[in-house]
Design a protein around this motif. Structure first.
Motif, short mmCIF file in Angstrom:
data_model
loop_
_atom_site.label_atom_id
_atom_site.label_comp_id
_atom_site.label_asym_id
_atom_site.label_seq_id
_atom_site.Cartn_x
_atom_site.Cartn_y
_atom_site.Cartn_z
N GLN A 111 -3.34 10.26 7.28
CA GLN A 111 -3.17 11.69 7.03
C GLN A 111 -2.50 11.91 5.67
N PRO A 112 -2.79 13.04 5.02
CA PRO A 112 -2.25 13.28 3.67
C PRO A 112 -0.72 13.30 3.68
N PHE A 113 -0.14 12.75 2.62
CA PHE A 113 1.31 12.73 2.47
C PHE A 113 1.76 13.57 1.29
N TYR A 114 1.17 13.33 0.12
CA TYR A 114 1.66 14.01 -1.08
C TYR A 114 0.53 14.10 -2.10
N ARG A 115 0.15 15.32 -2.50
CA ARG A 115 -0.86 15.56 -3.52
C ARG A 115 -2.16 14.81 -3.23
N GLY A 116 -2.60 14.85 -2.00
CA GLY A 116 -3.86 14.23 -1.62
C GLY A 116 -3.78 12.75 -1.33
N ILE A 117 -2.61 12.14 -1.53
CA ILE A 117 -2.44 10.71 -1.26
C ILE A 117 -2.01 10.54 0.20
N SER A 118 -2.69 9.65 0.93
CA SER A 118 -2.33 9.42 2.33
C SER A 118 -1.12 8.50 2.41
N TYR A 119 -0.49 8.49 3.59
CA TYR A 119 0.62 7.57 3.81
C TYR A 119 0.17 6.13 3.58
N ARG A 120 -1.01 5.79 4.06
CA ARG A 120 -1.49 4.42 3.95
C ARG A 120 -1.74 4.03 2.49
N GLN A 121 -2.33 4.96 1.72
CA GLN A 121 -2.55 4.67 0.31
C GLN A 121 -1.24 4.42 -0.42
N LEU A 122 -0.25 5.27 -0.14
CA LEU A 122 1.05 5.10 -0.78
C LEU A 122 1.69 3.80 -0.34
N GLY A 123 1.53 3.45 0.95
CA GLY A 123 2.08 2.19 1.43
C GLY A 123 1.44 0.99 0.76
N LYS A 124 0.13 1.06 0.55
CA LYS A 124 -0.58 -0.05 -0.08
C LYS A 124 -0.22 -0.20 -1.55
N LEU A 125 -0.38 0.88 -2.32
CA LEU A 125 -0.12 0.81 -3.76
C LEU A 125 1.36 0.66 -4.06
N GLY A 126 2.19 1.38 -3.30
CA GLY A 126 3.63 1.29 -3.51
C GLY A 126 4.16 -0.09 -3.18
N GLY A 127 3.66 -0.69 -2.11
CA GLY A 127 4.09 -2.03 -1.74
C GLY A 127 3.68 -3.05 -2.79
N HIS A 128 2.47 -2.92 -3.31
CA HIS A 128 2.00 -3.84 -4.34
C HIS A 128 2.87 -3.74 -5.59
N LEU A 129 3.15 -2.52 -6.02
CA LEU A 129 3.98 -2.32 -7.22
C LEU A 129 5.40 -2.85 -7.00
N THR A 130 5.96 -2.59 -5.82
CA THR A 130 7.33 -3.03 -5.54
C THR A 130 7.41 -4.55 -5.47
N ASN A 131 6.40 -5.18 -4.88
CA ASN A 131 6.39 -6.65 -4.82
C ASN A 131 6.43 -7.26 -6.21
N TYR A 132 5.74 -6.60 -7.16
CA TYR A 132 5.65 -7.12 -8.51
C TYR A 132 6.62 -6.45 -9.48
N LEU A 133 7.75 -5.99 -8.95
CA LEU A 133 8.87 -5.49 -9.74
C LEU A 133 8.56 -4.19 -10.47
N GLY A 134 7.65 -3.38 -9.93
CA GLY A 134 7.43 -2.07 -10.50
C GLY A 134 8.62 -1.16 -10.23
N GLN A 135 9.11 -0.48 -11.25
CA GLN A 135 10.26 0.40 -11.10
C GLN A 135 9.81 1.77 -10.60
N GLU A 136 10.77 2.57 -10.18
CA GLU A 136 10.41 3.87 -9.59
C GLU A 136 9.66 4.75 -10.59
N TYR A 137 10.03 4.65 -11.89
CA TYR A 137 9.32 5.45 -12.89
C TYR A 137 7.85 5.03 -12.96
N THR A 138 7.62 3.70 -13.01
CA THR A 138 6.24 3.19 -13.08
C THR A 138 5.47 3.58 -11.84
N MET A 139 6.11 3.48 -10.68
CA MET A 139 5.44 3.83 -9.42
C MET A 139 5.10 5.31 -9.39
#
Length: 528
Positions: free
Chosen positions: A275-303
């Protein structure tokens, strides 16, 4: 001996002498890395010579659809610009696109996708123009891919693979030596421009008559690499448990957003995560992309910038993510210390890479962390390829043919006549065990990244528009169960004269008559 022959001989001899000198002091791990890369040359050469058959009629039809849609979008833009006294805008020109926005009151430093998406979010009046231009670019890009001039005269497309093209052991690909083909590793199964009225452009790549495609993917490969790295460095198993769950990204959603009414029903949880979470992005999409960025040391600004969310949303996600998987941040710190003290890191397959940038730089550390995850994926898929190639060499009667590698997947072509025998053998050959040691017990344990196989007559995903596409392989004893059979049989075609590249050496039929003798698993057996 001619001057040219002498020059080539000296060049080759000098290179060989360098190899002799360097190999004497090389570590066993470095020698294995070299042997692995060398052994990959044989299956990749086979794939480069074999090529993949192209359905020229489907290519032409898709090209016509994309071209027509580009024309419609251009007419829509003309309806906006011409009444304002502007000339027709050439959308392929960045200069004219920036001039267009200057006339509309928006000065752009760049006209790339990110800049136009920022304008679309900030100015609702200009959003239709931005979206129109982005849609046109998506379709224009597909038109450049769907060109008959990229296909060889025998109706096949051939790419060029470079074994040492990246620093993470991933292969790279490009046009071949005769300037046909393309970087086929960039053609995903579902392109951005893919919409409900057409199939993906991968559907133009089809199996030969009497054969079927088998596509094998590593499931959540980079996440597995990170999970095993975290286990070996810290002993923490929480992220590994998430990777082994029904759906890693839904699992992340359950841990980060605990108030969505999760149940024990996996399908219900998946529906809630989508289901949509923020600006058309679903919770699952954010979990997938956000998890990948966080694993590889992406900072909050980059995310925030990458996912088009606010920094507050990115910050809240990362805080919850690190709390749910407490081993990831210590793993980052351990590898940071190791990098700064030794200048090198070693992945789970024993492949060591030296880093020559500033060792206290965050950019160097991000590159190093990404190397650990991505090189594990590459090491696993490359070893799977060598094991499959060994089977192809030992059992030519099965007719197994390796056709392509796309980072974490392999494409094979199998004859229908031998499918019941060859498919189980192929799938049983591919798994590659990875050994890690839990520091809390000091006991080695073996893990294997799961493989997902799909079957079909073309390289795109199955859909109502593409009934011959790839479907997950569910029944090994009857691989084509619930399939009505091949619905499209492209005729054997050669390119017309006007579609060929103007070259006296344009490639004619050039499929390999026999398998190269080198390769296979010699690098494991101590062979040449």
């Amino acid at each position: 001996m001619t001057l040219l022959q002498r020059y080539n001989c000296l060049d080759t001899i000098a290179t060989f002498r360098l190899w002799e000198t360097l190999s004497e002091g090389a570590s066993p791990e470095a020698k294995e890395t070299y042997s692995l890369s060398k052994s990959l040359s044989a299956p990749l050469l086979f794939a480069m010579l074999k090529g993949i058959r192209v359905d020229l009629e489907t290519m032409s039809a898709l090209h016509s659809q994309f071209t027509q849609e580009c024309k419609i979008l251009e007419d829509l833009l003309d309806d906006i610009t011409l009444p304002l006294g502007m000339d027709v805008i050439n959308l392929s020109s960045p200069v004219q696109v920036k001039w267009l926005f200057a006339c509309l009151g928006e000065d752009l430093d760049s006209s790339d996708r990110e800049a136009l998406e920022q304008v679309a979010k900030a100015d609702l009046d200009l959003a239709p123009v931005c979206n129109l231009i982005l849609a046109w670019r998506d379709r224009a890009k597909m038109c450049t891919v769907l060109r008959p001039s990229l296909v060889d005269a025998d109706g096949r497309m051939r790419t060029f693979y470079k074994v040492s093209g990246t620093e993470t052991d991933r292969l790279s690909s490009s046009k071949n030596a005769l300037w046909t083909g393309m970087n086929m590793q960039n053609i995903t199964r579902d392109e951005r421009a893919n919409i409900a009225s057409r199939a993906s452009i991968r559907s133009v790549f089809v199996s030969d008559p009497g054969t079927v495609f088998i596509n094998v993917d590593l499931e959540r490969a980079d996440a597995w690499g990170v999970a095993l790295e975290v286990l070996q460095a810290t002993g923490d198993r929480t992220y590994l448990a998430a990777v082994q769950s029904f759906d890693l990204h839904v699992h992340v959603c359950k841990l980060v957003w605990k108030n969505l009414g999760w149940t024990s029903d996996d399908k219900d949880n998946t529906r809630k995560a989508k289901q949509p979470f923020y600006r058309g992005i679903s919770y699952r999409q954010l979990g997938k992309l956000g998890g990948h960025l966080t694993n590889y040391l992406g900072q909050e600004y980059t995310m925030a910038r990458s996912l088009k969310v606010t920094r507050a949303v990115a910050r809240d996600f990362q805080e919850a993510y690190f709390a749910a998987f407490p081993g990831i941040r210590p793993w980052h710190l351990i590898k940071s210390k190791e990098l700064q003290t030794t200048g090198r890191l070693t992945n789970l397959f024993g492949r060591t890479r030296a880093f020559h940038g500033r060792l206290d730089s965050m950019a160097t550390l991000r590159e190093a962390i990404a190397f650990l995850g991505q090189s594990t994926t590459a090491g696993s898929i490359n070893r799977s390829l060598l094991q499959a190639w060994d089977l192809q060499l030992r059992r030519p009667d099965l007719g197994i043919e390796f056709l392509a590698q796309v980072h974490d997947s392999l494409l094979f072509q199998l004859p229908l006549a031998t499918l019941p025998k060859s498919l189980p053998l192929l799938l049983s050959t591919l798994p590659v065990p990875i050994t890690v040691t839990d520091p809390t017990t000091n006991q080695p344990e073996s893990h294997t990244i799961p493989l997902e196989a799909s079957i079909g007559w073309n390289w795109s995903s199955h859909s109502s528009l593409n009934p011959d596409g790839l479907l997950p392989l569910e029944n090994l004893s009857d691989p084509l169960a619930n399939r009505a059979g091949r619905t499209r049989h492209p005729p054997a075609q050669e390119l017309g004269f006007m579609d060929r590249r103007i070259s006296s050496i344009h490639r004619g039929p050039q499929q390999p008559d026999h398998l190269p003798e080198m390769g296979g698993l010699d690098y494991l057996r101590g062979g040449p």
